[in-house]
Design a protein around this motif. Sequence first.
Motif, mmCIF file in Angstrom:
data_model
loop_
_atom_site.group_PDB
_atom_site.id
_atom_site.type_symbol
_atom_site.label_atom_id
_atom_site.label_comp_id
_atom_site.label_asym_id
_atom_site.label_seq_id
_atom_site.Cartn_x
_atom_site.Cartn_y
_atom_site.Cartn_z
ATOM 1 N N HIS A 256 -2.106 12.837 -9.675
ATOM 2 C CA HIS A 256 -1.932 11.545 -9.608
ATOM 3 C C HIS A 256 -1.025 11.011 -9.119
ATOM 4 O O HIS A 256 -1.222 9.563 -8.471
ATOM 5 C CB HIS A 256 -2.202 10.826 -11.187
ATOM 6 N N PHE B 271 -2.100 9.469 -5.707
ATOM 7 C CA PHE B 271 -2.893 8.404 -5.697
ATOM 8 C C PHE B 271 -2.543 7.389 -5.048
ATOM 9 O O PHE B 271 -1.271 6.879 -5.111
ATOM 10 C CB PHE B 271 -3.653 8.262 -6.848
ATOM 11 N N ASP B 272 -3.312 6.505 -4.416
ATOM 12 C CA ASP B 272 -2.871 5.340 -3.946
ATOM 13 C C ASP B 272 -2.864 4.313 -5.055
ATOM 14 O O ASP B 272 -3.800 4.276 -5.862
ATOM 15 C CB ASP B 272 -4.269 4.703 -3.114
ATOM 16 N N ARG C 221 -3.443 1.432 -5.401
ATOM 17 C CA ARG C 221 -4.363 0.545 -5.745
ATOM 18 C C ARG C 221 -5.593 0.897 -6.651
ATOM 19 O O ARG C 221 -6.267 -0.095 -6.925
ATOM 20 C CB ARG C 221 -5.074 0.034 -4.225
ATOM 21 N N ARG C 222 -5.604 2.300 -6.773
ATOM 22 C CA ARG C 222 -6.668 2.550 -7.572
ATOM 23 C C ARG C 222 -6.081 2.531 -9.218
ATOM 24 O O ARG C 222 -7.078 2.850 -9.958
ATOM 25 C CB ARG C 222 -6.970 4.204 -7.499
#
Lengths: 145, 336
Positions: B62, B65-66, B68-69
């Motif tokens: 994780h 991860f971007d 924004r997610r």
Amino acid sequence: MIGWWRRAGPVAVAAMVLAPAFGDPAVDGYPLSSYPMFSTDRPVRADLVTVVGVTGAGEAVRLSPELIAGADEPILAAATVAGAVRADQSDRLCAEVADRVRAAGPDVAEAVVRTEHVDVVAHVADGAGPLAVTVHARCPVTPPP
Amino acid sequence: MTGFRLRPQPGGTGAGHGFRLRSRPAGVVDEPYLRRLGLIRVLVAGYATAWTAVRAPHLLDHLDFDGRRFDPVGVLAPLSGPPAGIAVVAGVAATVAFGAAATLGWRYRVTGPALAVSFLAVTTYRSSWGQIFHTENLAALHLAVLAVAPADRHWALRRALLPRHPRRSEPERSAVRSGDDGRWAVRALAVATVAGYVVAGVAKLRNGGAAWLDGEVLVNQVAFDNARKDVLGDVMSPLAGFFVEHRWLARPAVLASMAVELGAPLALLGRRAAGVWSLAAWGFHLAILVLMAIVFPYHLLGLALVPLLPLEDWTSRLRPIGPVSAGRSPFGDPVG
């Protein structure tokens, strides 16, 4: 203290865990959940979002949840693609997937973010293909020469 | 003797300063609920530890991860962005470390609550990326109850205190003073299990309505979930096709699932009812695994159900002294 604790403990736990059952059924939480999974009436013909790879010969191939979302949970991959499509960020997701596919090395020339309109019963029972496909974004995987 | 002993120690004393794994410390009234709590602590904390260790690579994925997610839920809801990577790594490592200690019952007054908090944080983090998972809720709730319960009176590793002049340790003295037999905690754990099933059953009726009861919703759910797995490159259940083609199976399956979920409170009536319901609930999760390829590990391993079961009786042969448990239900008089 302990007497009060003994009496209140199980009651408090019951109240906390049961509380979401009296709230908005569409609202979920963690760790106190309304447990909405499996409960909604899904349509037989459903829109399923995904990202596929396209080979140099033009054949669509399935990508794994790891390649799609960077983690091995299919349900997280579904939420990731759905969120990107909903937020009009399919291009960005497509580029991320293309980077992962390129690093992983499968023989894929292009990544495509798409919605497959599927008869889910026919798909599961007979392997029926999508009834229609809507492409949201496509991007090259193979680096340009 | 210094070292580890797997056999319970009669009288709860030993020679030399060291560690001992004991089923019944000296001076503590031999109560079945304290013994059950000790075993539940070993199982649940052990599960949380193993789960976090096994899932650590996924959890650390994780970090890439971007941001924004990030869609925080629960205790992480106040965050405006994902926590720093170092905090995630530290949280995962701390969960494993606290989990190992809590499983052994070592410094449980500290490590038990620390495990509950860190496991909640880690699993909440996992559910804060646009998809709330429902597989670890009960483990997190059970750990929270165990954290404040007298779950370290048995099957706990602790330093032997003054072995040449046997005395009770502070937790043991506290247990005797308070008279806390742990029954409330076993009840709370059992209620957490049962209430969760009830909520899930109510959700099906609220969200699916009458259509859920006639089986159509279940057929479509099984088909939808498997088809979604397939388009996302995951493995479908090999029996899903058979199930959706034989729709008559759906009605009894729905009735069975409703009986398990809405009938869960019956498990609180006594030992026999708890046993029957627990078997049915385990079968329910086995059916989900077979038809939808969805694993609820905490439930399939039976850990969700252990507060309802007389674990202390099953392990009584490991307890060389003390009265044999009467096989009690935490909600009633001795049964069975």
